[in-house]
Design an enzyme around this catalytic site. Sequence first.
Site, PDB file in Angstrom:
ATOM      1  N   PHE A 275      88.609 123.180  79.500  1.00  0.00           N
ATOM      2  CA  PHE A 275      89.586 122.923  78.444  1.00  0.00           C
ATOM      3  C   PHE A 275      89.306 123.858  77.269  1.00  0.00           C
ATOM      4  CE2 PHE A 275      91.749 120.849  74.967  1.00  0.00           C
ATOM      5  CZ  PHE A 275      92.969 120.539  75.574  1.00  0.00           C
TER       6      PHE A 275
ATOM      7  N   ASP B 110      98.578 125.998  83.188  1.00  0.00           N
ATOM      8  CA  ASP B 110      97.446 125.215  83.685  1.00  0.00           C
ATOM      9  C   ASP B 110      97.891 124.584  85.016  1.00  0.00           C
ATOM     10  OD1 ASP B 110      95.531 123.154  84.061  1.00  0.00           O
ATOM     11  OD2 ASP B 110      95.068 123.072  81.951  1.00  0.00           O
TER      12      ASP B 110
ATOM     13  N   GLU C 159     104.364 131.947  77.024  1.00  0.00           N
ATOM     14  CA  GLU C 159     103.524 130.741  76.997  1.00  0.00           C
ATOM     15  C   GLU C 159     102.102 131.113  76.603  1.00  0.00           C
ATOM     16  OE1 GLU C 159     103.170 127.799  76.807  1.00  0.00           O
ATOM     17  OE2 GLU C 159     104.285 126.555  78.189  1.00  0.00           O
ATOM     18  N   ASP C 160     101.405 130.163  76.001  1.00  0.00           N
ATOM     19  CA  ASP C 160      99.986 130.405  75.726  1.00  0.00           C
ATOM     20  C   ASP C 160      99.152 130.213  76.993  1.00  0.00           C
ATOM     21  OD1 ASP C 160     100.607 127.708  75.706  1.00  0.00           O
ATOM     22  OD2 ASP C 160      99.236 127.179  74.097  1.00  0.00           O
TER      23      ASP C 160
ATOM     24  N   ARG D 190      94.051 125.197  66.481  1.00  0.00           N
ATOM     25  CA  ARG D 190      95.026 126.239  66.812  1.00  0.00           C
ATOM     26  C   ARG D 190      94.770 127.514  66.017  1.00  0.00           C
ATOM     27  NH1 ARG D 190      99.274 123.728  69.744  1.00  0.00           N
ATOM     28  NH2 ARG D 190      99.804 121.630  69.066  1.00  0.00           N
TER      29      ARG D 190
END
Length: 179
Positions: free
Chosen positions: A151, A102, A98-99, A164
């Site tokens: 964020f 959160d 996963e990036d 991205r």
Amino acid sequence: MLEDVREVLITSEAIQARIVELGRQISADYAGKRPVLIGVLKGAAMFMMDLIRAMDIPVEVDFMAVSSYGASTHTSGVVRILKDLDASIEGRHALIVEDIVDTGLTLKYITENLIVRQPASLRICALLDKAENRRVNIPVDYVGFVIPNKFVIGYGLDYGEIYRNLGFIGVLKPEKYEE
Ligand code: PRP
Ligand code: 7HP
């Protein structure tokens, strides 16, 4: 794009150096095995490609596409599978890539969905861990960086599908998004 970035949180060099360490550690932990790395599209695509190049054991790759954020900085809480794995993971050593973790809702959903497919093992590797914002307990086995509750964009992470392709992780200027 660069003018929309308030601060660079993690440079491209720091990301690449940490990925080399993660690749070595994961290769050592899975020595003698042939794990299947499951990249969670779209955000993890860039990380996945760099991570496998930092590994020196045979690996297979597969991808799932899920979405919960849409064009927002807050999770909808509803995770949708947009694309499932191509192959069975029954009896396989599976590593989810996963990036970012959160709230943890996406990974909770994915792990619950994958565990019933009876892999030999199931672990998680996430480049970023926004630990302060966690809503559900998800043990992450390999973490690149713990980051503050801001964020972030870049290195695969988007806001409204853009940013991205930045090589670093940055914080978006607040005026660029709607809370
Ligand atoms: C992002 C990210 C994770 C998830 C993490 O995906 O790639 O999958 O959110 O958030 P959570 O821990 O709060 O659930 P997103 O839904 O934005 O899709 P994308 O990867 O296609 O950008
Ligand atoms: C998802 C996501 N996407 C981009 N930036 C963040 O900080 C995020 N958290 N969860």
